[in-house]
Each structure stands twice: as structure tokens, then as C-alpha cells.
Motif scaffolding. Structure first.
Motif, PDB file in Angstrom:
ATOM      1  N   GLN A   1       7.864   2.078  -6.892  1.00 24.56           N
ATOM      2  CA  GLN A   1       6.060   1.321  -7.369  1.00 24.56           C
ATOM      3  C   GLN A   1       6.552   0.182  -7.542  1.00 24.56           C
ATOM      4  O   GLN A   1       5.818  -1.351  -6.826  1.00 24.56           O
ATOM      5  N   VAL A   2       7.086  -1.011  -8.167  1.00 23.89           N
ATOM      6  CA  VAL A   2       7.072  -2.654  -8.807  1.00 23.89           C
ATOM      7  C   VAL A   2       7.749  -3.061  -7.390  1.00 23.89           C
ATOM      8  O   VAL A   2       6.744  -4.224  -7.054  1.00 23.89           O
ATOM      9  N   LEU A   3       8.582  -2.744  -6.770  1.00 20.98           N
ATOM     10  CA  LEU A   3       8.929  -3.333  -5.030  1.00 20.98           C
ATOM     11  C   LEU A   3       8.477  -3.052  -4.135  1.00 20.98           C
ATOM     12  O   LEU A   3       7.617  -4.448  -3.500  1.00 20.98           O
ATOM     13  N   HIS A   4       7.173  -2.332  -4.507  1.00 18.92           N
ATOM     14  CA  HIS A   4       5.932  -2.134  -3.400  1.00 18.92           C
ATOM     15  C   HIS A   4       5.039  -3.406  -3.538  1.00 18.92           C
ATOM     16  O   HIS A   4       4.617  -4.018  -2.976  1.00 18.92           O
ATOM     17  N   ARG A   5       4.971  -3.114  -5.559  1.00 21.53           N
ATOM     18  CA  ARG A   5       3.960  -3.831  -5.284  1.00 21.53           C
ATOM     19  C   ARG A   5       4.339  -5.758  -5.071  1.00 21.53           C
ATOM     20  O   ARG A   5       3.451  -6.658  -5.043  1.00 21.53           O
ATOM     21  N   ASN A   6       5.629  -5.679  -5.685  1.00 19.37           N
ATOM     22  CA  ASN A   6       6.298  -7.668  -5.318  1.00 19.37           C
ATOM     23  C   ASN A   6       6.437  -7.044  -3.589  1.00 19.37           C
ATOM     24  O   ASN A   6       7.222  -8.570  -3.065  1.00 19.37           O
ATOM     25  N   GLY A   7       6.208  -6.961  -3.197  1.00 20.35           N
ATOM     26  CA  GLY A   7       6.580  -6.534  -1.704  1.00 20.35           C
ATOM     27  C   GLY A   7       7.204  -6.508  -0.709  1.00 20.35           C
ATOM     28  O   GLY A   7       7.516  -6.651   0.892  1.00 20.35           O
ATOM     29  N   LYS A   8       8.128  -5.969  -1.905  1.00 23.67           N
ATOM     30  CA  LYS A   8       9.235  -6.004  -0.749  1.00 23.67           C
ATOM     31  C   LYS A   8       9.396  -4.450  -0.159  1.00 23.67           C
ATOM     32  O   LYS A   8      10.019  -3.361  -1.021  1.00 23.67           O
ATOM     33  N   TYR A   9       9.174  -3.601   0.559  1.00 24.74           N
ATOM     34  CA  TYR A   9       8.560  -3.042   1.208  1.00 24.74           C
ATOM     35  C   TYR A   9       9.364  -2.138   1.811  1.00 24.74           C
ATOM     36  O   TYR A   9      10.073  -0.502   0.971  1.00 24.74           O
ATOM     37  N   GLU A  10      10.847  -2.621   2.293  1.00 25.70           N
ATOM     38  CA  GLU A  10      11.834  -2.158   3.178  1.00 25.70           C
ATOM     39  C   GLU A  10      12.879  -1.285   1.553  1.00 25.70           C
ATOM     40  O   GLU A  10      13.417   0.204   1.548  1.00 25.70           O
ATOM     41  N   GLU A  11      12.919  -1.887   0.181  1.00 24.92           N
ATOM     42  CA  GLU A  11      13.584  -1.866  -1.038  1.00 24.92           C
ATOM     43  C   GLU A  11      12.985  -1.123  -1.249  1.00 24.92           C
ATOM     44  O   GLU A  11      13.677   0.421  -2.159  1.00 24.92           O
ATOM     45  N   ALA A  12      12.137  -0.786  -0.897  1.00 26.17           N
ATOM     46  CA  ALA A  12      11.003   0.486  -2.484  1.00 26.17           C
ATOM     47  C   ALA A  12      10.772   2.046  -1.405  1.00 26.17           C
ATOM     48  O   ALA A  12      10.794   2.810  -2.743  1.00 26.17           O
ATOM     49  N   ILE A  13      10.654   2.101   0.175  1.00 23.07           N
ATOM     50  CA  ILE A  13      11.192   2.780   0.433  1.00 23.07           C
ATOM     51  C   ILE A  13      12.543   3.522   0.216  1.00 23.07           C
ATOM     52  O   ILE A  13      12.680   4.753  -0.160  1.00 23.07           O
ATOM     53  N   SER A  14      13.859   2.322  -0.004  1.00 21.81           N
ATOM     54  CA  SER A  14      14.670   3.288   0.068  1.00 21.81           C
ATOM     55  C   SER A  14      14.816   4.199  -1.804  1.00 21.81           C
ATOM     56  O   SER A  14      15.460   5.345  -1.434  1.00 21.81           O
ATOM     57  N   TYR A  15      14.031   3.191  -2.472  1.00 17.37           N
ATOM     58  CA  TYR A  15      14.472   3.867  -3.696  1.00 17.37           C
ATOM     59  C   TYR A  15      13.468   4.774  -3.730  1.00 17.37           C
ATOM     60  O   TYR A  15      13.680   5.991  -4.369  1.00 17.37           O
ATOM     61  N   LEU A  16      12.643   5.706  -3.208  1.00 20.90           N
ATOM     62  CA  LEU A  16      10.960   6.471  -3.621  1.00 20.90           C
ATOM     63  C   LEU A  16      12.195   7.670  -2.778  1.00 20.90           C
ATOM     64  O   LEU A  16      11.848   8.767  -2.745  1.00 20.90           O
ATOM     65  N   GLU A  17      12.323   7.266  -1.133  1.00 22.31           N
ATOM     66  CA  GLU A  17      13.541   8.355  -0.673  1.00 22.31           C
ATOM     67  C   GLU A  17      14.576   8.279  -1.179  1.00 22.31           C
ATOM     68  O   GLU A  17      14.521   9.839  -1.549  1.00 22.31           O
ATOM     69  N   LYS A  18      14.922   8.255  -1.803  1.00 21.90           N
ATOM     70  CA  LYS A  18      16.595   8.798  -3.318  1.00 21.90           C
ATOM     71  C   LYS A  18      15.446   9.344  -4.012  1.00 21.90           C
ATOM     72  O   LYS A  18      16.045  11.050  -4.347  1.00 21.90           O
ATOM     73  N   PHE A  19      14.584   8.884  -4.456  1.00 16.95           N
ATOM     74  CA  PHE A  19      13.932   9.735  -5.640  1.00 16.95           C
ATOM     75  C   PHE A  19      13.518  10.994  -4.996  1.00 16.95           C
ATOM     76  O   PHE A  19      13.221  12.017  -5.449  1.00 16.95           O
ATOM     77  N   LYS A  20      12.776  10.889  -3.887  1.00 19.46           N
ATOM     78  CA  LYS A  20      12.586  12.506  -3.694  1.00 19.46           C
ATOM     79  C   LYS A  20      13.571  13.547  -3.113  1.00 19.46           C
ATOM     80  O   LYS A  20      12.511  15.038  -3.602  1.00 19.46           O
ATOM     81  N   LYS A  21      14.842  12.861  -2.828  1.00 21.97           N
ATOM     82  CA  LYS A  21      15.712  14.157  -2.514  1.00 21.97           C
ATOM     83  C   LYS A  21      16.563  14.701  -4.129  1.00 21.97           C
ATOM     84  O   LYS A  21      16.927  15.714  -3.913  1.00 21.97           O
ATOM     85  N   THR A  22      16.374  13.953  -5.483  1.00 21.46           N
ATOM     86  CA  THR A  22      16.462  14.070  -6.197  1.00 21.46           C
ATOM     87  C   THR A  22      15.647  14.705  -7.200  1.00 21.46           C
ATOM     88  O   THR A  22      16.230  15.652  -8.133  1.00 21.46           O
ATOM     89  N   TYR A  23      15.005  14.277  -6.765  1.00 25.39           N
ATOM     90  CA  TYR A  23      13.407  14.487  -8.435  1.00 25.39           C
ATOM     91  C   TYR A  23      13.587  16.306  -8.360  1.00 25.39           C
ATOM     92  O   TYR A  23      13.249  16.548  -7.496  1.00 25.39           O
ATOM     93  N   LYS A  24      13.348  16.748 -10.033  1.00 27.46           N
ATOM     94  CA  LYS A  24      13.163  17.810  -9.747  1.00 27.46           C
ATOM     95  C   LYS A  24      12.197  18.141 -10.391  1.00 27.46           C
ATOM     96  O   LYS A  24      12.086  18.208 -11.926  1.00 27.46           O
ATOM     97  N   PRO A  25      10.387  18.633 -10.197  1.00 18.55           N
ATOM     98  CA  PRO A  25       9.679  18.988 -10.354  1.00 18.55           C
ATOM     99  C   PRO A  25       9.635  19.771 -11.890  1.00 18.55           C
ATOM    100  O   PRO A  25      10.129  20.909 -10.857  1.00 18.55           O
ATOM    101  N   LYS A  26       9.590  19.926 -13.460  1.00 16.50           N
ATOM    102  CA  LYS A  26       9.218  19.944 -14.130  1.00 16.50           C
ATOM    103  C   LYS A  26       8.506  21.652 -13.996  1.00 16.50           C
ATOM    104  O   LYS A  26       8.207  22.577 -15.067  1.00 16.50           O
TER     105      LYS A  26
END
Length: 778
Positions: A119-144
Motif C-alpha cells: 500500500q505504501v509503495l503504491h502511494r509512493n508511485g513504485k507500482y511494480e515493487e508494490a505489485i510484487s509484495y502484494l502478490e506474495k501477500f495474497k499467496k501466504t495470507y490466511k484470513p482469520k
């Protein structure tokens, strides 16, 4: 203990939203314990200072580093939040580290880090890096549980990054701070301009005093945020120091007051009063006051169910003018039966003062996220609003949707940079002439707070790049003769569909010169009219211009030779005339090139000025009629002043069969003869003149042969006709080929005595077309 007051994005709009702590059983030091307490109480600036102390003492303390990054994010210090998220990810377990404990902390304490860093990288205009972290998050996060929506939020952040990376170009708009007369540290909100010289807005107050440009320290567990509505008057090119509205029923002690807006007649003033409740929410209700000559009176809370005293918020009204004195008021609310968090709703106020509603705005506008700060532009029937869920540049962006003729809402689009940015952008509004307006943002350029460039919500003005066109009209062939006095100039905006819309008339010049202001990225036509001369159109565009400019465009006009007086009539109905038909005059050059000279709508009459010795086409169109092209050669009219012409157009009927005479094929085959192609050329001309038509082209046989073979042959013949038209340039999606075989005879194939009737079979062997639809976008 004194604490620094922190206001997260849009204090008049949203509740404080921060990740709750998952505190480890053992915290390293006292600083972290104190920081955790302040973070839990939403004092993010103070919490950040204590987390910093802990990181200074132990640079490998990833718990303190992570929550320092989170406190900075919640305090809207995106630049430093990125630094400490990066530092958090750089900390690796040492050789002696307990790997199981490390993995457990990743799973329990830091499982949301990838989302917030993205989210921070998105706001700061670093879109490719933001997508990389968000995709990793989607693969590992387990909703409670089923209410945990972080995965869907991550998906929207990725969509926003993809949008922003594909839309880097900025619109030709200047965004500037409204200045120190109205902006201070912390938050200003809800600007509403009245004319060019008056601005109403809201600003934070502490104990009745201005927040100024310094940190505010509070004591105790709760800070009391007080907003009031202010009025500022323009002083030259700046806004003067705002003064609180002198009405205690509006600026009532102890309330958060804001979101003021007037109706179009400036007779009513809608606004919001809010109270902070125990769970850190601001519970807001809508109010209305009468307004006359600068005085507010008769303040009333709007009735249930528009408001709720204890359950949900109703806030941020914007007023739309409707027929017969009706007002439609759009507002934001988190009430039940919505789509997401804050949604946009509306209610109606009858002329007598009765209220109806509320109803949620249906269609594509509301999402599972927050839609807030609506503004309705009456002139374009467009609803502007801010959202954190539609794809954007990060945070809250400004979006728009236009009401369609069927009363549905059109596609939601981001208004684009620089209005939308990686900061929070909201409270967008437009002036009546569409060239400027206000907005609120915490972007760089707002008043810094505690050294943070993006901490304060400030009021900004936006203005389109300034363009203009100027020039003179002169007689063709006499460029050095100077301007033709008495010329009248009109400016039209040329829409993408070719429609021209009158924008302005230059009534200030009588010396043959003109001057018009222009908007960026827009096509225009300048028309010059002078008695004794032909009207002339010149195309002007601001598309692609790199910076502000005044275009120079002198227009040569030629003497008129004939006056063409025409009238549009309906074919086959003597004395029935057609109004609002589009009549276009096209000059045909000797080499076959054509140029549009003039166009107007019939009333049902139309008038053109023509040159001698020239060929013209008069093209007449109207919805639900066949177009008509009439050729005219002024060489045929000799020594007259006036040419009269009646043009007839045929009323079309949907699904009516029109027979194409003499479309013939080789015997038993689908091959077109050369004479048949000449007939189809006439149909081709109809399709060119009527670009909205969608037709079915059908072929029919007599009863000779089997049903199956006749059906197959007729389908092949219909397809031959369609193929011929496509090869000539007619779009494939405007043509449907249909073979009916012998199933639809127009007359019997046999005589009454049961004998073969060659004449009847000849009539049944035919090719027809019918209009089955009309494209709405034409």
C-alpha cells in the motif's frame, strides 16, 4: 502525559483505521510498551517517537521496526513508512535465532506486512515493487474469518497499481494550495465556492482556538476534535483569512461541524454535525439551514431515516437541482444495506419541504471499499466522488460517473493525475464554467506537520491550463486589407461524434477581430458570419499543446453569390415538414475531393450561401429517417439571387422489408452478376449515408427444387451480398446475412388452376433488406 494529536485521512469522513496490535508475550523494553499503548489509542506521532527510540537502541528489533513503519503509515508519513518497511524486510534471523519462533511471529505478528508495504509503495508511485509484495501477500495470507477482507483489498491495490502504471500522463491542470488564509497544519475540509469570491470550508479548532501550524498536545485519554465552518473572501488572487460563521446553531460548541453545501438558488445550506463516540468513530448527522443575504437561520436536523442518532453516519451532502423545485441530495453513509464501508446514497426534498428516501445509488459507483465526498455537476449530470477501491494511484482518488439517458450510471473513471495522486484526494468540485474548482488533499504542498510532508489535509484549487485563440476575419484574396468590420464570431466545441455545441459568442468586438478562451485537450470550431459573405468554419484544437498558449488564427471569408433557401419535407406526405434535421453543405472540388462548408438544423427551413460556378452536395439526416444526398451545381442557375430547394426524406421503419430490384445471380449459383453489383452499390450508399443502420440482407427462392437445397442456396446468395458490401468498406457488425429459401413467398408460385406460374416465381426470387437496429452511439 502529553500526547501529539494525530488525525488520519479525512477526519470529517472516516473513522481511524489502523491494524490492531498482536502483542508478543515479551516486549523488549519500556519504550516499546509505551509506544504500543499510544498506538492503540491512535496517537501515532507519539507512538512513532517511542518506536524510534527502541530502534535506535536495537536496530535488529523487527517488532519495533514494523510498528514504527505502521505508525508512520497511519500518521500519513508515506516516505518514511517506506524506509522502515524496507528496513523490516531487511532484518534476517541470525545463526542462533529460534527459527520456529521467527516463523511463528511471521505468521501471527507480521502476516499483514506485505499488504501494508504494498500500500505504501503504491502511494509512493513504485507500482511494480508494490505489485510484487502484494502478490506474495495474497499467496501466504490466511484470513482469520469470513469478515476478513484483506485479500480482496490486496486485489484492488494491485488493480490500482496496474491502472496507475498505464496512466502516467498528466492532464493539463494546475493544482495549487489555496494559501495560508485558509490552510493550516492538521486538516481543512469540504470547500464550497460561491461565485468567484466566496469560499466556505471547515477547519480544526482546539479549545476554540485556531490549530495554527504547530503540533497540538493533549492530555488525558481522549482528544476533543472540534471543527467549525468558516467563510473566506477572495483578496485579489489569494483567499483572505477565514472567519467562523456567526451562527451558534451551526457552529455549535462540542461538535465536529463541516461539509457545508448550498442548493443552486443559494436559499438552503446543508451541512454535517458529528460527535466522537467511544469506539473512535465519528457519528454524523445531516442538517439544513435557510440562507438569505449572508444570514443563516432556521437550523434543523433532517428527519429519520435520513439520520440516525446512534447507529450510523450520514454526511457530506451535495445538492442536485431537479424539476419543479425538487432537490436531490447525494450523501455518504455507512448505514445497513450498503455495498461496502461508506457508500453514496440520496434522498429527495419536495418543494413543500417533505423528504423522501434515502435510497442507495445503484450501478457501478459503490464498492466494497469507501465512496465518499460526492459532488454533482448539474451541467453535465456527472457525479464526482472519492474512493479507495476503484483502480487509482493509491489512497483515495477522485472518480466520475455520468447519468445516462435511461437514468442509469455510466462507467466509473478516474479523473486522472494531477487531480488524483498517491495521497488522499477528496472533496473535488467544479465551477459552473468547468475550468476550475476545489479539492482537498494531503499531497506534497500541503502544510507540513512535525516534518511530515503529507500529514495535513489542505484545500487546493485546480485550474485548467489557460488557452485562447484570437485573430481577425478578412476578405479572401485581400490579406493586406485589414479586418472586416461587423463580422460576428461564434465558438463551438466539437464532440467526438461530430456534434457541435455552442460555447461562446464574441460580442465585445465590432472591428472584425475575436478572442475566445479555450479548454485543454479539446477540439473547437470558430464560425465567422458577416452580411454579404459566406459563413466560414475554422477548426481549432488544443490537443497536444505542450503548455499554455494563445493561438493565432486569421480567417479568410469569400463573397456570397447565391442564397439557398431550403425546406425539409417527409417523402410521400405533402405539406408535412421535418424539423431538427441535420443539413450539411459539402463542396465538391473538380478533382472529386469534398469539403464540409457548413451545417445546421432545419426548423424546417434552412439557408446557405453558395459560390458561383461550384458543385455542392446537400446531405440531410435525421434519426428514424433515411438520409438524403442532393447534388447541386450553381452553374445551372444563371443570373438569379436565390435558389429554392425542397428536400424530401423517407421515414424508416424498423423490420420492414425493402426489395432490391434486379439483384440477379448465375443460375443455381450464388455468384453475383455485374448488374447486381450496381444495385448493391445503391445499398452501399445508403449504408454510408446512414452509419447507424444495422441491416439484415435476405435472399429468397421460388418453389423449384427441394426445401433444403433452396434454403442452402438462398443463404449462400445472402452471404454473397454481405461479402460484397464488406469488401466495399461496410463494417461486418452492421450486416446480417439470412437465407429464407422458399419459406416466404410474396405471391403464389402456382396459378389458381394449380399450374406453374413463371411470373409469380419471378417475383418470389428476390433479394431484400430490412433495418433491424440502429447503433445508439452514432
Amino acid at each position: 502525559m502529553k500526547k501529539i494529536l494525530t488525525l488520519t485521512a479525512c477526519a470529517l469522513v472516516l473513522s481511524v483505521g489502523a491494524q490492531k496490535h498482536q502483542v508478543p508475550s515479551k516486549r523488549p523494553n519500556t519504550e516499546v510498551k509505551i509506544a504500543d499503548k499510544f498506538y492503540a489509542e491512535s496517537y501515532f506521532y507519539t507512538a512513532a517517537e517511542y518506536y524510534r527510540d527502541a530502534v535506535r537502541q536495537d536496530s535488529a528489533n523487527r517488532y519495533a521496526t514494523y510498528w514504527l513503519a505502521m505508525a508512520l503509515l497511519q500518521g500519513r508519513d508515506y516516505e518514511n513508512a517506506e524506509i522502515f518497511f524496507a528496513k523490516f524486510y531487511s532484518i534476517k534471523p541470525g545463526e542462533k535465532a529460534n527459527q520456529k519462533k521467527w516463523a511463528k511471529e511471521d505468521e501471527v505478528l507480521f502476516n499483514k506486512a506485505g499488504y501494508y508495504y504494498g500500500q505504501v509503495l503504491h502511494r509512493n508511485g513504485k507500482y511494480e515493487e508494490a505489485i510484487s509484495y502484494l502478490e506474495k501477500f495474497k499467496k501466504t495470507y490466511k484470513p482469520k474469518d469470513e469478515n476478513d477482507n484483506l485479500l480482496s483489498l490486496a486485489k484492488r491495490e494491485i488493480e490500482g497499481c496496474e491502472f496507475a502504471s498505464k496512466n502516467p500522463l498528466k492532464a493539463k491542470v494546475k493544482v495549487l494550495s489555496a494559501g495560508p488564509g485558509v490552510n493550516h497544519s492538521y486538516t481543512e475540509a469540504s470547500p464550497f465556492g460561491v461565485g468567484e469570491n466566496d469560499l466556505y470550508y471547515s477547519s480544526l479548532k482546539i479549545d476554540g482556538k485556531s490549530s495554527g501550524d504547530t503540533l497540538i498536545f493533549v492530555e488525558g485519554n481522549k482528544s476533543k476534535r472540534v471543527y467549525q465552518i468558516y467563510h473566506s473572501v477572495a483578496e485579489g488572487k489569494s483567499w483572505g483569512k477565514g472567519k467562523a460563521i456567526d451562527n451558534k446553531d451551526i457552529n455549535e460548541d462540542g461538535y465536529i461541524v463541516g461539509n457545508g453545501t448550498f442548493n443552486s438558488e443559494l436559499s438552503r445550506f446543508y451541512f454535517t454535525k458529528c460527535l466522537e463516540v467511544d469506539d473512535d468513530r465519528s457519528l454524523c448527522n445531516l442538517f439544513v439551514a435557510d440562507y438569505s443575504n449572508g444570514t443563516f437561520s432556521n437550523v434543523q436536523r433532517l428527519p429519520e431515516p435520513i439520520n440516525s442518532k446512534e447507529k450510523y453516519t450520514s454526511t457530506q451532502p451535495t445538492v442536485r437541482s431537479a424539476s419543479d423545485g425538487m432537490e436531490i441530495v447525494y450523501f455518504s453513509s455507512d448505514r445497513p444495506d450498503g455495498v461496502g464501508g461508506m457508500d453514496i446514497w440520496y434522498f429527495m426534498r419536495a418543494p413543500g419541504g417533505d423528504f423522501k428516501g434515502p435510497q442507495i445509488v445503484k450501478g457501478p459507483i459503490n464498492t466494497a471499499g469507501d465512496e465518499i465526498t460526492p459532488f454533482f455537476d448539474d451541467s453535465t449530470k456527472t457525479l464526482y466522488f472519492s474512493s479507495d477501491a476503484h483502480p487509482g494511484y493509491g489512497g483515495l482518488d477522485v472518480f466520475q460517473s455520468t447519468e445516462q439517458p435511461d437514468l442509469s450510471w455510466g462507467e466509473v473513471t478516474n479523473v486522472g493525475a494531477p487531480i488524483s495522486s498517491g495521497a488522499d484526494d477528496l472533496y473535488y468540485s467544479k465551477s459552473t464554467d468547468q475550468t476550475n474548482g476545489f479539492m482537498v488533499s494531503n499531497r506534497v504542498g500541503s502544510v507540513p506537520l512535525n516534518g511530515i510532508k503529507t500529514a495535513s489535509d489542505d484545500i487546493f484549487t485546480w485550474t485548467n491550463f489557460r488557452y485562447a485563440v484570437e485573430g481577425i476575419a478578412f476578405k479572401e484574396g485581400n490579406e493586406g486589407g485589414g479586418a472586416l468590420e461587423g463580422a460576428m464570431f461564434r465558438l463551438y466545441r466539437k464532440n467526438a461524434d461530430g456534434e457541435k455545441v455552442l460555447v461562446a459568442v464574441d460580442s465585445t468586438h465590432t472591428d472584425g477581430s475575436y478572442f475566445f478562451k479555450l479548454q485543454p485537450e479539446t477540439d473547437y470550431l470558430v464560425e465567422v458570419e458577416r452580411p454579404g459573405f459566406q459563413n466560414k468554419f475554422e477548426s481549432i484544437t488544443t490537443k497536444g499543446l505542450p503548455g499554455e498558449d494563445t493561438l493565432q488564427n486569421n480567417i479568410n471569408i469569400r463573397k456570397a453569390s447565391y442564397i439557398l433557401k431550403g425546406i425539409v419535407a417527409e417523402e410521400g406526405k405533402p405539406g408535412t415538414f421535418v424539423k431538427d434535421a441535420s443539413v450539411t453543405l459539402v463542396e465538391v472540388y473538380p478533382n472529386g475531393m469534398e469539403k464540409t462548408v457548413y451545417y445546421m438544423n432545419s426548423d424546417p427551413n434552412f439557408y446557405f450561401e453558395l459560390d458561383k460556378g461550384k458543385k455542392y452536395k446537400i446531405i440531410t439526416r435525421k434519426n428514424e429517417y433515411f438520409a438524403n444526398t442532393t447534388e447541386l451545381n450553381t452553374s445551372d442557375y444563371g443570373n438569379v439571387d436565390t435558389i429554392t430547394k425542397e428536400i424530401s426524406i423517407n421515414h424508416l421503419e424498423i423490420n420492414k422489408d425493402y426489395t432490391l430490384q434486379n439483384v440477379l445471380y448465375e443460375f443455381g449459383k450464388a455468384t453475383l452478376t455485374e448488374n447486381s453489383k450496381l444495385v448493391l452499390d445503391n445499398l452501399y450508399q445508403i449504408m454510408v449515408e446512414n452509419p447507424s443502420f444495422i441491416i439484415e440482407l435476405s435472399a429468397h427462392t421460388d418453389a423449384i427444387g427441394s426445401d433444403a437445397s433452396n434454403m442452402k442456396l438462398s443463404q449462400a446468395r445472402a452471404e454473397s451480398c454481405v461479402k460484397y458490401l464488406i469488401e466495399k468498406g461496410i463494417a461486418k457488425d452492421r450486416l446480417v446475412a439470412k437465407g429464407y429459401g422458399e419459406s416466404r413467398p410474396k405471391v403464389p408460385n402456382l396459378t389458381p388452376e394449380g399450374k406453374d406460374d413463371p411470373a409469380g416465381r419471378a417475383i418470389n426470387r428476390r433479394t431484400e433488406f430490412k433495418i433491424i437496429g440502429v447503433k445508439k452511439d452514432q
